[in-house]
Design an enzyme around this catalytic site. Structure first.
Site, PDB file in Angstrom:
ATOM      1  N   PHE A  34      26.800  23.412  40.172  1.00 44.09           N
ATOM      2  CA  PHE A  34      27.279  24.152  41.355  1.00 44.09           C
ATOM      3  C   PHE A  34      28.378  25.081  40.893  1.00 44.09           C
ATOM      4  N   GLY A  72      13.259  15.112  36.481  1.00 40.75           N
ATOM      5  CA  GLY A  72      13.394  16.085  37.569  1.00 40.75           C
ATOM      6  C   GLY A  72      12.075  16.778  37.860  1.00 40.75           C
ATOM      7  N   PRO A  89      15.992  29.850  30.602  1.00 43.67           N
ATOM      8  CA  PRO A  89      15.484  30.751  31.651  1.00 43.67           C
ATOM      9  C   PRO A  89      16.607  31.583  32.267  1.00 43.67           C
ATOM     10  N   GLY A  90      16.265  32.781  32.671  1.00 44.38           N
ATOM     11  CA  GLY A  90      17.146  33.584  33.536  1.00 44.38           C
ATOM     12  C   GLY A  90      16.935  33.112  34.967  1.00 44.38           C
ATOM     13  N   SER A 114      37.483  18.362  40.451  1.00 45.51           N
ATOM     14  CA  SER A 114      38.083  17.056  40.131  1.00 45.51           C
ATOM     15  C   SER A 114      37.449  16.566  38.839  1.00 45.51           C
ATOM     16  N   ARG A 131      22.962  25.819  45.371  1.00 44.11           N
ATOM     17  CA  ARG A 131      24.213  25.434  44.702  1.00 44.11           C
ATOM     18  C   ARG A 131      24.881  26.579  43.953  1.00 44.11           C
ATOM     19  N   TYR A 171      23.484  30.979  29.385  1.00 46.63           N
ATOM     20  CA  TYR A 171      24.933  30.856  29.158  1.00 46.63           C
ATOM     21  C   TYR A 171      25.293  29.645  28.299  1.00 46.63           C
ATOM     22  N   ARG A 227      15.994  11.047  41.103  1.00 49.00           N
ATOM     23  CA  ARG A 227      16.682   9.960  41.794  1.00 49.00           C
ATOM     24  C   ARG A 227      16.033   9.615  43.124  1.00 49.00           C
ATOM     25  N   ASP A 247      17.857   7.385  37.526  1.00 52.56           N
ATOM     26  CA  ASP A 247      19.015   8.261  37.360  1.00 52.56           C
ATOM     27  C   ASP A 247      19.211   8.442  35.857  1.00 52.56           C
TER      28      ASP A 247
HETATM   29  C1  HXC Z   1      33.182  20.966  44.014  1.00 50.23           C
HETATM   30  C2  HXC Z   1      31.864  19.074  44.099  1.00 50.23           C
HETATM   31  C3  HXC Z   1      30.781  19.820  44.606  1.00 50.23           C
HETATM   32  C4  HXC Z   1      30.976  21.212  44.839  1.00 50.23           C
HETATM   33  C5  HXC Z   1      30.165  17.767  44.423  1.00 50.23           C
HETATM   34  N1  HXC Z   1      31.433  17.816  44.004  1.00 50.23           N
HETATM   35  N2  HXC Z   1      29.736  18.977  44.789  1.00 50.23           N
HETATM   36  N3  HXC Z   1      33.044  19.640  43.791  1.00 50.23           N
HETATM   37  N4  HXC Z   1      32.188  21.748  44.525  1.00 50.23           N
HETATM   38  N5  HXC Z   1      29.997  21.971  45.304  1.00 50.23           N
HETATM   39  C6  HXC Z   1      32.247  16.701  43.539  1.00 50.23           C
HETATM   40  C7  HXC Z   1      32.367  15.593  44.571  1.00 50.23           C
HETATM   41  O1  HXC Z   1      33.404  15.857  45.504  1.00 50.23           O
HETATM   42  C8  HXC Z   1      32.678  14.396  43.676  1.00 50.23           C
HETATM   43  O2  HXC Z   1      34.029  14.463  43.285  1.00 50.23           O
HETATM   44  C9  HXC Z   1      31.838  14.669  42.438  1.00 50.23           C
HETATM   45  O3  HXC Z   1      31.608  16.096  42.428  1.00 50.23           O
HETATM   46  C10 HXC Z   1      30.489  13.983  42.454  1.00 50.23           C
HETATM   47  O4  HXC Z   1      29.828  14.360  43.667  1.00 50.23           O
HETATM   48  P1  HXC Z   1      28.608  13.530  44.247  1.00 50.23           P
HETATM   49  O5  HXC Z   1      28.077  14.277  45.423  1.00 50.23           O
HETATM   50  O6  HXC Z   1      28.998  12.102  44.425  1.00 50.23           O
HETATM   51  O7  HXC Z   1      27.639  13.598  42.996  1.00 50.23           O
HETATM   52  P2  HXC Z   1      26.098  13.344  42.868  1.00 50.23           P
HETATM   53  O8  HXC Z   1      25.539  12.701  44.101  1.00 50.23           O
HETATM   54  O9  HXC Z   1      25.923  12.681  41.588  1.00 50.23           O
HETATM   55  O10 HXC Z   1      25.476  14.846  42.840  1.00 50.23           O
HETATM   56  C11 HXC Z   1      25.525  15.632  41.664  1.00 50.23           C
HETATM   57  C12 HXC Z   1      25.690  17.118  42.012  1.00 50.23           C
HETATM   58  C13 HXC Z   1      24.634  17.564  43.056  1.00 50.23           C
HETATM   59  C14 HXC Z   1      25.568  17.890  40.703  1.00 50.23           C
HETATM   60  C15 HXC Z   1      27.069  17.332  42.607  1.00 50.23           C
HETATM   61  O11 HXC Z   1      24.764  18.958  43.341  1.00 50.23           O
HETATM   62  C16 HXC Z   1      23.223  17.265  42.622  1.00 50.23           C
HETATM   63  O12 HXC Z   1      22.707  16.184  42.859  1.00 50.23           O
HETATM   64  N6  HXC Z   1      22.558  18.223  41.950  1.00 50.23           N
HETATM   65  C17 HXC Z   1      21.177  18.018  41.415  1.00 50.23           C
HETATM   66  C18 HXC Z   1      20.326  19.231  41.520  1.00 50.23           C
HETATM   67  C19 HXC Z   1      20.910  20.534  41.039  1.00 50.23           C
HETATM   68  O13 HXC Z   1      22.148  20.662  40.937  1.00 50.23           O
HETATM   69  N7  HXC Z   1      20.057  21.507  40.823  1.00 50.23           N
HETATM   70  C20 HXC Z   1      20.466  22.836  40.400  1.00 50.23           C
HETATM   71  C21 HXC Z   1      20.304  23.001  38.928  1.00 50.23           C
HETATM   72  S1  HXC Z   1      20.436  24.682  38.666  1.00 50.23           S
HETATM   73  P3  HXC Z   1      34.953  13.135  43.117  1.00 50.23           P
HETATM   74  O14 HXC Z   1      36.284  13.694  42.790  1.00 50.23           O
HETATM   75  O15 HXC Z   1      34.872  12.411  44.441  1.00 50.23           O
HETATM   76  O16 HXC Z   1      34.356  12.337  42.012  1.00 50.23           O
HETATM   77  C22 HXC Z   1      20.864  25.037  37.138  1.00 50.23           C
HETATM   78  C23 HXC Z   1      20.641  26.516  36.856  1.00 50.23           C
HETATM   79  C24 HXC Z   1      21.531  27.086  35.859  1.00 50.23           C
HETATM   80  O17 HXC Z   1      21.241  24.227  36.377  1.00 50.23           O
HETATM   81  C25 HXC Z   1      21.324  28.562  35.579  1.00 50.23           C
HETATM   82  C26 HXC Z   1      21.068  29.473  36.724  1.00 50.23           C
HETATM   83  C27 HXC Z   1      20.832  30.909  36.363  1.00 50.23           C
HETATM   84  P1  NAP Z   2      16.137  21.547  40.929  1.00 52.68           P
HETATM   85  O1  NAP Z   2      14.890  21.722  41.738  1.00 52.68           O
HETATM   86  O2  NAP Z   2      17.380  21.161  41.656  1.00 52.68           O
HETATM   87  O3  NAP Z   2      15.825  20.545  39.774  1.00 52.68           O
HETATM   88  C1  NAP Z   2      16.679  19.546  39.323  1.00 52.68           C
HETATM   89  C2  NAP Z   2      15.915  18.248  39.261  1.00 52.68           C
HETATM   90  O4  NAP Z   2      16.684  17.297  38.530  1.00 52.68           O
HETATM   91  C3  NAP Z   2      15.627  17.644  40.627  1.00 52.68           C
HETATM   92  O5  NAP Z   2      14.277  17.227  40.696  1.00 52.68           O
HETATM   93  C4  NAP Z   2      16.538  16.437  40.694  1.00 52.68           C
HETATM   94  O6  NAP Z   2      15.953  15.383  41.457  1.00 52.68           O
HETATM   95  C5  NAP Z   2      16.656  16.070  39.220  1.00 52.68           C
HETATM   96  N1  NAP Z   2      17.887  15.343  38.922  1.00 52.68           N
HETATM   97  C6  NAP Z   2      19.156  15.729  39.170  1.00 52.68           C
HETATM   98  N2  NAP Z   2      20.021  14.791  38.822  1.00 52.68           N
HETATM   99  C7  NAP Z   2      19.279  13.765  38.319  1.00 52.68           C
HETATM  100  C8  NAP Z   2      19.597  12.490  37.794  1.00 52.68           C
HETATM  101  N3  NAP Z   2      20.865  12.083  37.696  1.00 52.68           N
HETATM  102  N4  NAP Z   2      18.593  11.700  37.376  1.00 52.68           N
HETATM  103  C9  NAP Z   2      17.298  12.107  37.465  1.00 52.68           C
HETATM  104  N5  NAP Z   2      16.933  13.304  37.948  1.00 52.68           N
HETATM  105  C10 NAP Z   2      17.918  14.117  38.381  1.00 52.68           C
HETATM  106  O7  NAP Z   2      16.487  22.915  40.156  1.00 52.68           O
HETATM  107  P2  NAP Z   2      15.619  23.867  39.209  1.00 52.68           P
HETATM  108  O8  NAP Z   2      16.066  25.246  39.468  1.00 52.68           O
HETATM  109  O9  NAP Z   2      14.184  23.542  39.302  1.00 52.68           O
HETATM  110  O10 NAP Z   2      16.166  23.463  37.759  1.00 52.68           O
HETATM  111  C11 NAP Z   2      15.324  22.884  36.778  1.00 52.68           C
HETATM  112  C12 NAP Z   2      15.900  23.145  35.405  1.00 52.68           C
HETATM  113  O11 NAP Z   2      15.922  24.542  35.133  1.00 52.68           O
HETATM  114  C13 NAP Z   2      17.328  22.657  35.201  1.00 52.68           C
HETATM  115  O12 NAP Z   2      17.482  22.140  33.896  1.00 52.68           O
HETATM  116  C14 NAP Z   2      18.135  23.916  35.348  1.00 52.68           C
HETATM  117  O13 NAP Z   2      19.375  23.842  34.688  1.00 52.68           O
HETATM  118  C15 NAP Z   2      17.200  24.894  34.677  1.00 52.68           C
HETATM  119  N6  NAP Z   2      17.444  26.297  34.993  1.00 52.68           N
HETATM  120  C16 NAP Z   2      17.102  26.768  36.208  1.00 52.68           C
HETATM  121  C17 NAP Z   2      17.291  28.114  36.464  1.00 52.68           C
HETATM  122  C18 NAP Z   2      16.882  28.723  37.774  1.00 52.68           C
HETATM  123  O14 NAP Z   2      17.081  29.909  37.967  1.00 52.68           O
HETATM  124  N7  NAP Z   2      16.298  27.981  38.691  1.00 52.68           N
HETATM  125  C19 NAP Z   2      17.833  28.937  35.482  1.00 52.68           C
HETATM  126  C20 NAP Z   2      18.187  28.397  34.259  1.00 52.68           C
HETATM  127  C21 NAP Z   2      17.968  27.066  34.014  1.00 52.68           C
HETATM  128  P3  NAP Z   2      16.863  14.343  42.296  1.00 52.68           P
HETATM  129  O15 NAP Z   2      17.901  15.146  42.993  1.00 52.68           O
HETATM  130  O16 NAP Z   2      15.876  13.670  43.194  1.00 52.68           O
HETATM  131  O17 NAP Z   2      17.428  13.393  41.291  1.00 52.68           O
END
Ligand code: HXC
Ligand code: NAP
Length: 291
Positions: free
Chosen positions: A104, A21, A196-197, A112, A207, A155, A46, A72
């Site tokens: 999310f 990522g 991280p916070g 699901s 999300r 968390y 990805r 992936d």
């Molecule tokens: C409910 C959802 C949903 C949503 C997807 N789904 N988004 N359900 N609410 N918002 C469901 C879909 O309907 C599907 O269900 C299944 O999840 C898979 O969805 P896809 O879109 O096919 O999945 P995919 O393309 O693999 O995408 C994965 C993802 C997406 C997690 C859903 O958001 C993503 O690519 N995220 C990567 C980046 C990311 O999330 N960054 C933030 C990290 S922040 P079915 O039933 O059809 O299978 C973080 C910070 C933490 O971690 C701490 C903060 C303080």
């Molecule tokens: P982000 O920009 O969405 O980073 C997530 C990265 O993971 C993206 O580059 C994404 O790229 C990659 N990724 C997701 N699914 C993947 C897969 N299946 N295979 C390969 N790569 C994948 O969000 P961020 O805020 O910078 O988060 C980075 C890290 O910090 C995460 O571990 C998150 O949990 C952590 N974190 C963030 C916060 C915050 O406040 N931002 C707080 C606590 C922890 P693609 O979509 O192109 O695959």
């Protein structure tokens, strides 16, 4: 100070750092700082076009080499192919930064099974895949110390409503960090994690706080220091932990959150809302309790 690099310019000289990522958000920010300290990078994600653009911009800015390969992390063969691509390009990889994540907000009963798996598979299985792929290679060629840094969340320890798959997966990553810190120390591999916070990124905010939720809920108010983190603050900590200055750091989970998780934890923390005048009254009333 919080926007300044902390380590000396050659702190990561000679190291090749793989970041999952690494093309966006915090992964990219940490990577940019590593480059400025003399490291070379291998990044994966990805989306090929995101990686290509990020790698070109990072190379241009730093003058250092950045390798990218789409992968992936949920698929072990793809992670191995990324590892092998990085090894073919650089001849070595010294550090793995498990940063890729999916997340999310949702009431858990509305998820699901596939939605649950989507998050768990990226965070827990993806981190397992990368750690195993790089770890097996390092153990087979145990000629020098290596290190893994995992990005978790606060968390992971406390649990959190509405992000249950992420909390479960990050807790698993935390357990892996502490377990392998002991088991693979004999192979010269250190493990640490950062919790991280809030650090605003497009990926996380879209999300976790979509639309104007961020403004309406004022996340800063959840933090005793009343602000979100700056990316350089996280990059400074990450650079230290993967550098040789941190050779005695192993199995640690370092929180960098301005005190956020503790604000939610302390039983009397709700008293933050009390104003000075009321505190004067309280001072008298509590003294009167003696009588
Ligand atoms: C409910 C959802 C949903 C949503 C997807 N789904 N988004 N359900 N609410 N918002 C469901 C879909 O309907 C599907 O269900 C299944 O999840 C898979 O969805 P896809 O879109 O096919 O999945 P995919 O393309 O693999 O995408 C994965 C993802 C997406 C997690 C859903 O958001 C993503 O690519 N995220 C990567 C980046 C990311 O999330 N960054 C933030 C990290 S922040 P079915 O039933 O059809 O299978 C973080 C910070 C933490 O971690 C701490 C903060 C303080
Ligand atoms: P982000 O920009 O969405 O980073 C997530 C990265 O993971 C993206 O580059 C994404 O790229 C990659 N990724 C997701 N699914 C993947 C897969 N299946 N295979 C390969 N790569 C994948 O969000 P961020 O805020 O910078 O988060 C980075 C890290 O910090 C995460 O571990 C998150 O949990 C952590 N974190 C963030 C916060 C915050 O406040 N931002 C707080 C606590 C922890 P693609 O979509 O192109 O695959």
């Amino acid at each position: 100070m919080r926007n300044q690099g902390m380590l000396r310019d050659d702190a990561l000289e000679g190291k090749v750092i793989a970041i999952t990522g690494g093309g966006t958000g915090l992964g990219r920010s940490m990577g940019e700082y590593f480059l400025s300290l003399g490291a070379r990078l291998a990044i994966c994600g990805r989306r090929e076009e995101v990686l290509q653009k990020a790698a070109a911009e990072m190379k241009e800015k730093s003058g250092q080499d950045v390798f990218y390969q789409s992968c992936d992390v949920r698929r072990y063969e793809e992670v191995e192919a990324f590892r092998d691509g990085a090894l073919a390009h650089f001849g070595q990889v010294d550090v793995l930064l498990n940063n890729a994540a999916g997340n999310f907000i949702s009431p858990t009963e509305k998820l699901s099974p596939g939605a649950f798996d989507a998050v768990i598979d990226i965070v827990l299985k993806g981190t397992k895949n990368a750690t195993l792929a790089f770890g097996k290679h390092w153990i087979a060629q145990a000629e020098k110390p290596r290190t893994v840094l995992n990005i978790v969340t606060t968390y992971a320890s406390t649990g959190s409503a509405f992000v249950v798959p992420s909390a479960m997966a990050k807790a698993g990553v935390t357990a892996m960090t502490r377990s392998l810190a002991v088991e693979w120390a004999r192979h010269g591999i250190r493990f640490n994690a950062i919790a991280p916070g809030p650090f605003p990124t497009e990926g996380a905010w879209s999300r976790l706080l979509p639309g104007d939720m961020g403004e309406r809920l004022k996340v800063e108010n959840q933090v005793p220091l009343k602000r979100a983190g700056e990316r350089q603050e996280l990059a400074n900590l990450a650079a230290y932990l993967v550098s040789d200055f941190a050779e005695y750091m192993n199995g640690e989970v370092v929180t960098i959150d301005g005190g956020e998780w503790l604000l939610g934890a302390g039983q009397m923390n709700f008293l933050e809302a009390i104003d000075d005048k009321t505190w004067e009254w309280i001072a008298q009333a509590t003294r009167n309790a003696k009588k």
